[in-house]
Design an enzyme around this catalytic site. Structure first.
Site, mmCIF file in Angstrom:
data_model
loop_
_atom_site.group_PDB
_atom_site.id
_atom_site.type_symbol
_atom_site.label_atom_id
_atom_site.label_comp_id
_atom_site.label_asym_id
_atom_site.label_seq_id
_atom_site.Cartn_x
_atom_site.Cartn_y
_atom_site.Cartn_z
ATOM 1 N N HIS A 43 49.810 -9.365 74.217
ATOM 2 C CA HIS A 43 49.929 -8.442 75.671
ATOM 3 C C HIS A 43 48.289 -8.045 75.851
ATOM 4 C CE1 HIS A 43 52.146 -6.239 78.775
ATOM 5 N NE2 HIS A 43 50.875 -6.423 79.102
ATOM 6 N N HIS A 87 45.256 -7.927 78.718
ATOM 7 C CA HIS A 87 44.420 -8.661 79.874
ATOM 8 C C HIS A 87 43.136 -8.534 79.522
ATOM 9 C CE1 HIS A 87 48.252 -8.011 82.213
ATOM 10 N NE2 HIS A 87 48.601 -6.917 81.237
ATOM 11 N N HIS A 116 55.842 -9.829 82.972
ATOM 12 C CA HIS A 116 55.905 -8.421 82.970
ATOM 13 C C HIS A 116 57.378 -7.972 83.625
ATOM 14 C CE1 HIS A 116 51.739 -8.306 81.874
ATOM 15 N NE2 HIS A 116 51.473 -7.014 81.938
ATOM 16 N N GLU A 127 58.556 -2.367 83.074
ATOM 17 C CA GLU A 127 57.625 -1.517 82.780
ATOM 18 C C GLU A 127 57.798 -0.225 83.552
ATOM 19 O OE1 GLU A 127 53.643 -2.860 84.021
ATOM 20 O OE2 GLU A 127 52.666 -1.372 82.897
ATOM 21 N N ASP A 186 47.630 -4.138 75.934
ATOM 22 C CA ASP A 186 47.471 -4.266 77.433
ATOM 23 C C ASP A 186 45.966 -4.348 77.958
ATOM 24 O OD1 ASP A 186 48.905 -4.527 79.820
ATOM 25 O OD2 ASP A 186 49.732 -2.589 79.977
ATOM 26 N N ASP A 187 45.454 -3.186 78.274
ATOM 27 C CA ASP A 187 44.201 -2.913 78.985
ATOM 28 C C ASP A 187 43.329 -1.838 78.327
ATOM 29 O OD1 ASP A 187 44.587 -4.622 81.660
ATOM 30 O OD2 ASP A 187 46.279 -3.244 81.346
HETATM 31 N N1 ADE Z 1 47.402 -5.856 85.044
HETATM 32 C C1 ADE Z 1 46.776 -5.391 84.117
HETATM 33 N N2 ADE Z 1 47.471 -4.645 83.192
HETATM 34 C C2 ADE Z 1 48.946 -4.559 83.736
HETATM 35 C C3 ADE Z 1 49.951 -3.823 83.514
HETATM 36 N N3 ADE Z 1 50.263 -3.041 82.543
HETATM 37 N N4 ADE Z 1 51.130 -4.007 84.342
HETATM 38 C C4 ADE Z 1 50.911 -4.734 85.438
HETATM 39 N N5 ADE Z 1 49.789 -5.632 85.697
HETATM 40 C C5 ADE Z 1 48.887 -5.425 84.767
HETATM 41 ZN ZN ZN Z 2 50.113 -5.844 81.073
#
Ligand code: ADE
Ligand code: ZN
Length: 337
Positions: free
Chosen positions: A18, A20, A198, A201, A279-280
């Site tokens: 996971h 991005h 997703h 969350e 994630d990011d």
């Molecule tokens: N796009 C990038 N990170 C995300 C996240 N945590 N939740 C939803 N969309 C995303």
């Molecule tokens: Zn994500």
């Protein structure tokens, strides 16, 4: 945390499921690409941009994340971004990575679909060749856009079908339930693509259930709110539906207040196939090892949990069986099992 455990977390082989790729754009690279491409940013400096990374929820993050991605124009830009991530993943002993990408963020700005995929894909090929790090691509639909736009994006992707292993669903969760994309996911399933979404969350447990029932996804991205629904939790455990949990993301986006409040231990105790992911990472304060380290420092987690989480990451991945067996054998050897 003792040195032995932190070394184990850093050095154990792992998969990341996971991530991005646009969320790996570090502020320094955003500024370098902005300059290279003559794109103007509303932040005067790297420091000013970094200071804007104080998020109150998912949407406040997404607004900055889409602004950051606006510097990506050429195939080389997508290559450079992906290569920077893969170098960090390799340093974290990631053996396999499944990368989300958001083509609509780019095609909306007039960037060609092929420019996006070819740049990302070429970097993954180089990582395979250089380190034996396998990486594959999961194309996400932006859920704040329409299903019609998702279908149009799928059309653009068809010539690149062999470079994409799966389909995901991301962006603003609340108000955009999975059922909005039921028909386009059905079409993707017919095409033989893996499916993830997703869910849970910020959104309610019901979105996890509809992602399973109406989108037929194989994994749930995040899913941490499943514990609010005992029956759903039992189903996820019984059917061994993996959750790709992103601890630092959850804290930065205020799903949990602090690391010690994260429900990772409860998820594991419920018998769920939990994995740890970044994630990011450029926005949330760390790559995958940092996610492991901060969780293990804050929660009652030890060596057996480390083994289980790494094992889950390979078991939940979309790799072929021989490759999976190879990685699991390496993991067992690392832990002396
Ligand atoms: N796009 C990038 N990170 C995300 C996240 N945590 N939740 C939803 N969309 C995303
Ligand atoms: Zn994500």
């Amino acid at each position: 945390m003792d040195a032995e455990l932190s070394n184990i977390l850093r050095q154990m082989p792992k998969a990341e499921l996971h991530m991005h790729i646009e969320g790996s754009l570090e502020p320094e690279l955003i500024f370098a690409l902005a300059e290279r491409n003559g794109v103007s940013l509303k932040y005067a400096s790297v420091d000013e941009l970094r200071r804007a990374y104080a998020f109150k929820d998912l949407q406040s993050f997404l607004d900055i994340y889409y602004a950051g991605a606006s510097v990506l124009l050429t195939e080389q830009d997508f290559y450079d971004m992906t290569w920077a991530y893969l170098q960090r993943a390799h340093a974290d002993n990631v053996r396999h990575s499944e990368l989300f990408f958001d083509p609509q963020t780019h095609t909306e700005r007039g960037v060609d679909f092929g420019t996006v995929v070819n740049g990302i894909y070429r970097a993954t090929q180089d990582a395979q060749e250089k380190w034996g790090l396998s990486a594959s691509l999961i194309m996400c639909f932006l859920r704040h856009l329409s299903e019609e736009e998702a279908f149009a994006t799928l059309e653009l992707a068809l010539p690149y079908r062999d470079k994409i292993i799966g389909i995901g669903l991301d962006s603003s969760e609340l108000g955009h339930p999975p059922e909005k994309f039921a028909r386009v996911f059905a079409r993707c399933k017919d095409l033989g693509l893996h499916l993830v979404a997703h869910a849970g969350e910020e959104g309610p447990p019901e979105y996890i259930r509809t992602a399973l029932d109406l989108l037929q996804v194989e994994r749930i991205d995040h899913g941490v709110r499943c514990l609010e629904d005992a029956e759903l939790t039992q189903r996820l455990a019984r059917d061994r539906i993996p959750l790709t949990v992103c601890p630092l993301s959850n804290i930065k986006l205020r799903v949990f207040d602090q690391a010690k409040d994260h429900n990772m231990v409860q998820l594991l105790d419920a018998g769920l196939v939990v994995t740890v992911n970044s994630d990011d990472p450029a926005y949330f304060g760390g790559y995958v090892n940092e996610n492991f380290l901060q969780m293990f420092a804050a929660l009652p987690l030890g060596k057996d949990h480390a083994y289980r989480l790494a094992r889950n990451s390979f078991e939940a991945s979309f790799i072929d069986q021989p490759t999976r067996q190879k990685y699991l054998a390496e993991l067992d050897a690392f832990f002396g099992r």
